[in-house]
Design an enzyme around this catalytic site. Structure first.
Site, PDB file in Angstrom:
ATOM      1  N   ARG A 174      15.462 -24.089  41.118  1.00  0.00           N
ATOM      2  CA  ARG A 174      15.698 -22.732  42.237  1.00  0.00           C
ATOM      3  C   ARG A 174      15.743 -23.083  43.622  1.00  0.00           C
ATOM      4  O   ARG A 174      16.115 -22.361  44.580  1.00  0.00           O
ATOM      5  CB  ARG A 174      14.287 -22.126  41.886  1.00  0.00           C
ATOM      6  CG  ARG A 174      13.167 -22.799  42.518  1.00  0.00           C
ATOM      7  CD  ARG A 174      11.536 -22.061  42.028  1.00  0.00           C
ATOM      8  NE  ARG A 174      11.199 -20.823  42.545  1.00  0.00           N
ATOM      9  CZ  ARG A 174      10.659 -20.700  43.590  1.00  0.00           C
ATOM     10  NH1 ARG A 174      10.380 -21.615  44.379  1.00  0.00           N
ATOM     11  NH2 ARG A 174      10.409 -19.386  43.915  1.00  0.00           N
ATOM     12  N   ASN A 218      12.009 -24.485  57.680  1.00  0.00           N
ATOM     13  CA  ASN A 218      11.521 -24.676  56.306  1.00  0.00           C
ATOM     14  C   ASN A 218      12.529 -25.043  55.297  1.00  0.00           C
ATOM     15  O   ASN A 218      12.276 -25.894  54.589  1.00  0.00           O
ATOM     16  CB  ASN A 218      10.316 -23.435  55.809  1.00  0.00           C
ATOM     17  CG  ASN A 218       9.924 -23.695  54.343  1.00  0.00           C
ATOM     18  OD1 ASN A 218       8.697 -23.114  54.205  1.00  0.00           O
ATOM     19  ND2 ASN A 218      10.437 -24.362  53.224  1.00  0.00           N
ATOM     20  N   ARG A 226      10.199 -20.506  59.483  1.00  0.00           N
ATOM     21  CA  ARG A 226       8.866 -21.075  59.956  1.00  0.00           C
ATOM     22  C   ARG A 226       9.453 -22.540  59.661  1.00  0.00           C
ATOM     23  O   ARG A 226      10.452 -22.772  59.027  1.00  0.00           O
ATOM     24  CB  ARG A 226       7.721 -20.872  59.090  1.00  0.00           C
ATOM     25  CG  ARG A 226       8.141 -20.749  57.483  1.00  0.00           C
ATOM     26  CD  ARG A 226       7.009 -20.540  56.533  1.00  0.00           C
ATOM     27  NE  ARG A 226       7.402 -20.754  55.169  1.00  0.00           N
ATOM     28  CZ  ARG A 226       8.063 -19.535  54.468  1.00  0.00           C
ATOM     29  NH1 ARG A 226       8.011 -18.269  55.014  1.00  0.00           N
ATOM     30  NH2 ARG A 226       8.406 -19.708  53.281  1.00  0.00           N
ATOM     31  N   GLN A 228       8.373 -26.925  58.682  1.00  0.00           N
ATOM     32  CA  GLN A 228       7.744 -27.680  57.672  1.00  0.00           C
ATOM     33  C   GLN A 228       7.098 -28.871  58.544  1.00  0.00           C
ATOM     34  O   GLN A 228       7.480 -29.147  59.687  1.00  0.00           O
ATOM     35  CB  GLN A 228       8.643 -27.821  56.571  1.00  0.00           C
ATOM     36  CG  GLN A 228       8.217 -26.958  55.447  1.00  0.00           C
ATOM     37  CD  GLN A 228       8.913 -27.446  53.914  1.00  0.00           C
ATOM     38  OE1 GLN A 228      10.012 -28.427  54.358  1.00  0.00           O
ATOM     39  NE2 GLN A 228       8.369 -27.130  53.000  1.00  0.00           N
ATOM     40  N   ARG A 291       6.295 -13.102  52.214  1.00  0.00           N
ATOM     41  CA  ARG A 291       7.296 -13.839  52.221  1.00  0.00           C
ATOM     42  C   ARG A 291       8.362 -13.252  51.685  1.00  0.00           C
ATOM     43  O   ARG A 291       7.990 -13.054  50.425  1.00  0.00           O
ATOM     44  CB  ARG A 291       6.707 -15.492  51.790  1.00  0.00           C
ATOM     45  CG  ARG A 291       5.949 -16.235  52.497  1.00  0.00           C
ATOM     46  CD  ARG A 291       5.485 -17.194  51.589  1.00  0.00           C
ATOM     47  NE  ARG A 291       4.563 -16.527  50.460  1.00  0.00           N
ATOM     48  CZ  ARG A 291       4.285 -17.262  49.478  1.00  0.00           C
ATOM     49  NH1 ARG A 291       4.934 -18.353  48.988  1.00  0.00           N
ATOM     50  NH2 ARG A 291       3.740 -16.798  48.410  1.00  0.00           N
ATOM     51  N   PRO A 292       9.682 -13.114  51.892  1.00  0.00           N
ATOM     52  CA  PRO A 292      10.666 -12.544  51.236  1.00  0.00           C
ATOM     53  C   PRO A 292      10.916 -13.162  49.658  1.00  0.00           C
ATOM     54  O   PRO A 292      11.140 -12.337  48.921  1.00  0.00           O
ATOM     55  CB  PRO A 292      11.853 -12.577  52.053  1.00  0.00           C
ATOM     56  CG  PRO A 292      11.295 -12.623  53.536  1.00  0.00           C
ATOM     57  CD  PRO A 292       9.985 -13.434  53.333  1.00  0.00           C
ATOM     58  N   GLY A 325       3.921 -27.060  53.992  1.00  0.00           N
ATOM     59  CA  GLY A 325       4.476 -27.921  52.876  1.00  0.00           C
ATOM     60  C   GLY A 325       3.549 -27.805  51.529  1.00  0.00           C
ATOM     61  O   GLY A 325       3.870 -27.869  50.411  1.00  0.00           O
ATOM     62  N   ASP A 327       2.100 -25.423  49.949  1.00  0.00           N
ATOM     63  CA  ASP A 327       1.953 -23.895  49.419  1.00  0.00           C
ATOM     64  C   ASP A 327       1.894 -23.943  48.022  1.00  0.00           C
ATOM     65  O   ASP A 327       2.662 -24.178  47.350  1.00  0.00           O
ATOM     66  CB  ASP A 327       2.922 -23.102  49.825  1.00  0.00           C
ATOM     67  CG  ASP A 327       4.526 -23.714  49.758  1.00  0.00           C
ATOM     68  OD1 ASP A 327       4.569 -25.080  49.958  1.00  0.00           O
ATOM     69  OD2 ASP A 327       5.410 -23.045  49.504  1.00  0.00           O
ATOM     70  N   GLU A 526       9.345 -32.344  40.060  1.00  0.00           N
ATOM     71  CA  GLU A 526       9.103 -31.973  41.362  1.00  0.00           C
ATOM     72  C   GLU A 526       7.437 -32.464  41.471  1.00  0.00           C
ATOM     73  O   GLU A 526       7.134 -32.769  42.689  1.00  0.00           O
ATOM     74  CB  GLU A 526       9.108 -30.460  41.832  1.00  0.00           C
ATOM     75  CG  GLU A 526       7.898 -29.516  41.157  1.00  0.00           C
ATOM     76  CD  GLU A 526       7.966 -28.155  42.107  1.00  0.00           C
ATOM     77  OE1 GLU A 526       7.628 -27.547  41.280  1.00  0.00           O
ATOM     78  OE2 GLU A 526       8.300 -28.190  43.234  1.00  0.00           O
ATOM     79  N   GLU A 541       2.947 -20.626  41.833  1.00  0.00           N
ATOM     80  CA  GLU A 541       3.771 -19.290  41.595  1.00  0.00           C
ATOM     81  C   GLU A 541       4.999 -19.253  40.955  1.00  0.00           C
ATOM     82  O   GLU A 541       5.711 -18.394  40.791  1.00  0.00           O
ATOM     83  CB  GLU A 541       3.706 -18.522  43.007  1.00  0.00           C
ATOM     84  CG  GLU A 541       4.463 -19.331  44.068  1.00  0.00           C
ATOM     85  CD  GLU A 541       4.549 -18.437  45.474  1.00  0.00           C
ATOM     86  OE1 GLU A 541       5.196 -18.778  46.197  1.00  0.00           O
ATOM     87  OE2 GLU A 541       3.288 -17.852  45.373  1.00  0.00           O
TER      88      GLU A 541
HETATM   89  O1  LIG Z   1       9.069 -20.304  47.030  1.00  0.00           O
HETATM   90  C1  LIG Z   1       7.830 -20.666  47.270  1.00  0.00           C
HETATM   91  C2  LIG Z   1       7.721 -21.664  48.280  1.00  0.00           C
HETATM   92  O2  LIG Z   1       8.688 -22.946  47.563  1.00  0.00           O
HETATM   93  C3  LIG Z   1       8.737 -23.973  48.487  1.00  0.00           C
HETATM   94  O3  LIG Z   1       7.791 -24.779  48.467  1.00  0.00           O
HETATM   95  C4  LIG Z   1       7.698 -25.834  47.405  1.00  0.00           C
HETATM   96  O4  LIG Z   1       9.046 -26.328  47.349  1.00  0.00           O
HETATM   97  C5  LIG Z   1       9.650 -26.996  48.754  1.00  0.00           C
HETATM   98  C6  LIG Z   1      11.001 -27.474  48.199  1.00  0.00           C
HETATM   99  O5  LIG Z   1      10.648 -28.745  47.209  1.00  0.00           O
HETATM  100  C7  LIG Z   1       8.663 -28.005  49.186  1.00  0.00           C
HETATM  101  O6  LIG Z   1       9.077 -28.526  50.300  1.00  0.00           O
HETATM  102  C8  LIG Z   1       7.238 -27.305  49.291  1.00  0.00           C
HETATM  103  O7  LIG Z   1       6.387 -28.453  49.829  1.00  0.00           O
HETATM  104  C9  LIG Z   1       6.652 -26.918  47.992  1.00  0.00           C
HETATM  105  O8  LIG Z   1       5.199 -26.258  48.209  1.00  0.00           O
HETATM  106  C10 LIG Z   1       9.012 -23.512  49.855  1.00  0.00           C
HETATM  107  O9  LIG Z   1       8.990 -24.676  50.821  1.00  0.00           O
HETATM  108  C11 LIG Z   1       7.987 -22.538  50.299  1.00  0.00           C
HETATM  109  O10 LIG Z   1       8.256 -22.115  51.700  1.00  0.00           O
HETATM  110  C12 LIG Z   1       8.197 -21.264  49.571  1.00  0.00           C
HETATM  111  O11 LIG Z   1       7.286 -20.260  49.860  1.00  0.00           O
END
Ligand SMILES: OC[C@H]1O[C@H](O[C@H]2O[C@H](CO)[C@@H](O)[C@H](O)[C@H]2O)[C@H](O)[C@@H](O)[C@@H]1O
Length: 570
Positions: A174, A218, A226, A228, A291-292, A325, A327, A526, A541
């Site tokens: 995704r 990010n 935002r 990271q 968050r959109p 990061g 989240d 991941e 989520e």
């Molecule tokens: O869509 C939800 C969140 O997804 C991302 O966060 C996660 O994936 C990123 C890419 O691998 C990673 O950088 C991050 O640490 C993960 O938690 C995104 O970065 C979030 O902002 C988003 O809300």
């Protein structure tokens, strides 16, 4: 050069955030995540996201428009009138199909021109199965490379994707765009695979972001407004260490100053302790609304609250947590019951002084001092050294707990340390923060701490926490970037027991990733479950994602570092 725009005086005059700023109980008007009333806020976004057309809220905000924004908005007006303001799910689906295309078409696959079949690091791997694994990981780069279609550059307002001039490596699944801190570990892997030109291009993309927005977002979408964890300066350091290309550093030094300044200007907070003031950085994204990309999830969570001020505070904290990061994680939960107990509605990310972020800033200041000194910009080098000294002092004065022998996050509201285990607790060691100027002693305390924390009990690596919160940055998940920073910290600590532990932890992580790879028809994930060997992680989520950029980069780094010692992987 420099002092004109990064000098002491200029930076010190920048406004500092205080924990009281914008905490108006009547509700302050915060801006939305971006200007687009299609992708970032407004009735159209709300209607589509709340219709729950697909499971993942990110899908819609990644879709390109089939018509210019004004036409889409006009069509939406007609659609809302025709459905008397209450469209059914199927009517909303039809509106989306008529006005938005599939996501992904704005990106084309890209095979880096400097990709080679047999990078030299493979020769150093003793175990034949692991060598084959390394080779297959090198192949995966060809599936993660993306080039942005010029139609995005020419019609930016019809896309949420941000145009960057050079190709990117995406995490996978995704995540079809670049991510800020992911790229640090992706670039490590690419440098080991000798893809120097590609790496330079990806760093240039980030420099381009700083020139345009003043910070690295990010991720590469307009709704990711935002940042990271600030890893660009370490990326440039790795690049120059690998290539010796100091001309590149000289050319972009001003932009790197700007990246450093973003954090000092927008993310600092003064902490008062024992009558003294200490300056720190924190994650803090003062934009409101869900968050959109997770609109429905955030909206429903906010519905459990009553006032606009409470909702604003929640939305800001969710975005600040995403900026970290992590989240999401119990690390950011503060409830009255106990430390870190609670759930996502207790998120107080901007009230926590994160030990990792402050270690990154200390490290960045040291690296920037060395860059400036390289060009004999002594005054500005001294400026960065002064910041580093200030951060060293503050980290050790406020975040270090001598009884436990480690650093911890600090809860600004409660005025106390959060003493639960998180791998990030030891990141100051990675940044070469020392206690009493004694690196060996510091490392020995950290190794003792790791043993006493219980975090070394797991066969598949270091857990993200000991808390089973159901969030993805918690137990039992292990994440590649955290394993890497722990191993790297222990490896360069100049203390033999730490170095042995580094090899042990690297081996557990490689074993876990390798076994999962073979169990799943050659898939990299991941995140992984550290309780066993060979299973992906879960929680949070969205479904666990495959690809996967930073996981590949970290395994390639561990294979290249320890390939001669790792055996028995059949
Ligand atoms: O869509 C939800 C969140 O997804 C991302 O966060 C996660 O994936 C990123 C890419 O691998 C990673 O950088 C991050 O640490 C993960 O938690 C995104 O970065 C979030 O902002 C988003 O809300």
């Amino acid at each position: 050069f420099v002092l004109s725009h990064v000098g002491n005086n200029v930076l010190r005059k920048q406004p500092r955030y205080s924990k009281r700023v914008n905490r108006d109980q009547n509700g302050t008007d915060y801006p939305p995540p971006c200007d687009s009333d299609i992708y970032c806020y407004g009735k159209l976004l709300h209607t589509v996201q709340m219709a729950h057309l697909v499971q993942d809220s990110k899908t819609f905000v990644d879709q390109k428009m089939l018509h210019p924004p004004d036409v889409v908005k006009q069509n939406f007006g007609t659609f809302i009138s025709a459905t008397l303001g209450h469209p059914t799910k199927e009517q909303t689906r039809q509106f989306v199909e008529e006005n938005f295309g599939q996501s992904g078409t704005e990106l084309e696959s890209w095979i880096p021109s400097d990709w080679t079949e047999s990078p030299r690091f493979l020769e150093g791997i003793k175990d034949p199965d692991l060598r084959q694994y390394g080779k297959e990981l090198n192949d995966i780069w060809k599936t993660l490379g993306r080039k942005i279609n010029p139609e995005v550059r020419d019609n930016e307002d019809m896309f949420s994707l941000i145009y960057v001039p050079n190709p990117v490596m995406v995490p996978g699944g995704r995540f079809t765009e670049f991510y800020y801190w992911d790229q640090y570990w992706i670039l490590k892997g690419l440098l080991i695979c000798e893809m120097h030109i590609s790496v330079r291009g990806m760093i240039e993309n980030f420099l381009h972001m700083i020139s345009r927005y003043g910070y690295v977002p990010n991720g590469g979408r307009i709704y990711y407004s935002r940042s990271q964890p600030p890893m660009l300066i370490p990326m440039v350091k790795d690049y120059v260490d690998a290539t010796g290309n100091w001309t590149f550093v000289r050319t972009h030094l001003d932009t790197l100053d700007k990246e450093f300044r973003f954090w000092m200007t927008n993310r600092t907070i003064d902490v008062l302790k024992d009558g003294r003031t200490f300056r720190f950085v924190r994650y803090n994204n003062e934009l409101t609304g869900p968050r959109p990309e997770s609109y429905r999830e955030d909206f429903y969570l906010a519905e459990t609250l009553h006032t606009k001020a409470e909702k604003d505070e929640l939305f800001i904290n969710l975005k600040s947590g995403a900026e970290s990061g992590w989240d999401f994680s119990s690390r950011w939960f503060v409830s009255d019951e106990a430390f870190s107990a609670g759930n996502l509605k207790d998120i107080k990310a901007r009230d926590i002084i994160p030990v990792d972020l402050n270690a990154f800033i200390y490290n960045n200041a040291k690296v920037m001092a060395s860059f400036h000194r390289q060009f004999k910009f002594h005054e500005s080098a001294n400026y960065y050294d002064d910041i580093a000294s200030e951060w060293l002092h503050n980290i050790n004065s406020v975040l270090w707990n001598d009884t436990r022998g480690c650093w911890f996050d600090y809860d600004v509201q409660k005025g106390e340390l959060k003493t639960e285990f998180y791998p990030s607790n030891i990141f100051p060691l990675w940044a070469n923060v020392t206690i009493g100027n004694d690196k060996k002693y510091t490392a020995s305390r950290v190794v003792e701490y790791l043993h006493s924390s219980g975090a070394l009990r797991f066969p598949g690596g270091i857990p993200t926490s000991m808390e089973h919160s159901g969030e993805q940055w918690d137990f039992p998940n292990g994440w590649a970037p955290l394993q890497h920073l722990v191993v790297d910290a222990l490896d360069h600590a100049g203390y033999l027991p730490a170095q042995f532990l580094a090899v042990d932890l690297a081996e557990r992580w490689v074993r876990n990733n390798y076994r999962a790879f073979r169990n799943s028809n050659n898939t990299m994930f991941e995140k992984y479950d550290v309780q066993s060997v060979g299973a992906p992680g879960g929680g949070g989520e969205y479904e666990v994602v495959v690809g996967f950029g930073w996981s590949n980069g970290v395994i390639i780094d561990f294979l290249s570092r320890y390939g001669e010692f790792l055996t028995g992987f059949v």
